[in-house]
Design a protein around this motif. Structure first.
Motif, short mmCIF file in Angstrom:
data_model
loop_
_atom_site.label_atom_id
_atom_site.label_comp_id
_atom_site.label_asym_id
_atom_site.label_seq_id
_atom_site.Cartn_x
_atom_site.Cartn_y
_atom_site.Cartn_z
N THR A 165 18.51 26.92 29.97
CA THR A 165 17.14 26.58 30.35
C THR A 165 16.16 27.62 29.83
O THR A 165 15.09 27.28 29.31
CB THR A 165 17.03 26.46 31.88
N ALA A 166 16.52 28.89 29.96
CA ALA A 166 15.66 29.97 29.47
C ALA A 166 15.50 29.87 27.96
O ALA A 166 14.41 30.09 27.43
CB ALA A 166 16.24 31.32 29.85
N ARG A 167 16.55 29.52 27.26
CA ARG A 167 16.46 29.38 25.81
C ARG A 167 15.52 28.24 25.42
O ARG A 167 14.75 28.35 24.48
CB ARG A 167 17.86 29.15 25.21
N MET A 168 15.60 27.15 26.18
CA MET A 168 14.70 26.03 25.90
C MET A 168 13.24 26.43 26.13
O MET A 168 12.36 26.03 25.36
CB MET A 168 15.06 24.82 26.78
N VAL A 169 12.98 27.22 27.16
CA VAL A 169 11.61 27.69 27.42
C VAL A 169 11.12 28.54 26.26
O VAL A 169 9.98 28.39 25.80
CB VAL A 169 11.55 28.48 28.75
N VAL A 170 11.98 29.42 25.75
CA VAL A 170 11.60 30.27 24.62
C VAL A 170 11.33 29.43 23.37
O VAL A 170 10.34 29.64 22.66
CB VAL A 170 12.69 31.34 24.35
N ILE A 171 12.18 28.43 23.11
CA ILE A 171 11.98 27.57 21.94
C ILE A 171 10.69 26.77 22.06
O ILE A 171 9.91 26.67 21.09
CB ILE A 171 13.19 26.64 21.75
N ILE A 172 10.43 26.22 23.23
CA ILE A 172 9.20 25.46 23.44
C ILE A 172 7.98 26.36 23.26
O ILE A 172 6.98 25.96 22.65
CB ILE A 172 9.20 24.79 24.84
N HIS A 173 8.08 27.59 23.75
CA HIS A 173 6.96 28.52 23.56
C HIS A 173 6.76 28.85 22.08
O HIS A 173 5.63 28.98 21.62
CB HIS A 173 7.21 29.81 24.35
N GLN A 174 7.86 28.97 21.33
CA GLN A 174 7.73 29.27 19.90
C GLN A 174 7.06 28.13 19.15
O GLN A 174 6.27 28.36 18.23
CB GLN A 174 9.09 29.56 19.30
#
Length: 80
Positions: free
Chosen positions: A19-28
């Motif tokens: 989930t944290a990785r998805m948040v980082v990707i969406i932010h990128q």
């Protein structure tokens, strides 16, 4: 009983890290153009680092256990 807790905690941490990785990707992809680090991005990065450290240590301990078991198998067989 302890192995069940470790498995449950490992799965929980894996889901949290994904989930944290998805948040980082969406932010990128959709985040602001200027360089800004919002608090949620810092928290997600820390979660990812903790995940990496936890599972790297877990795999290293397993490998060390197998190394000792392979190297000292004759001692174990003589005690049984």
């Amino acid at each position: 009983f302890k192995i069940k807790i470790r498995l449950i905690m490992g799965m929980f941490q894996a889901c949290l890290a994904a989930t944290a990785r998805m948040v980082v990707i969406i932010h990128q992809y959709y985040g602001p153009i200027e360089y800004v680090e919002p608090p949620y991005l810092i928290v997600c990065s820390l979660i990812r680092e903790a995940f990496l450290g936890y599972f790297t240590t877990d795999i290293s301990i397993l490998a060390l256990d197998r190394l000792v078991a392979t190297d000292r198998w004759s001692w174990y067989v003589s005690t049984v």
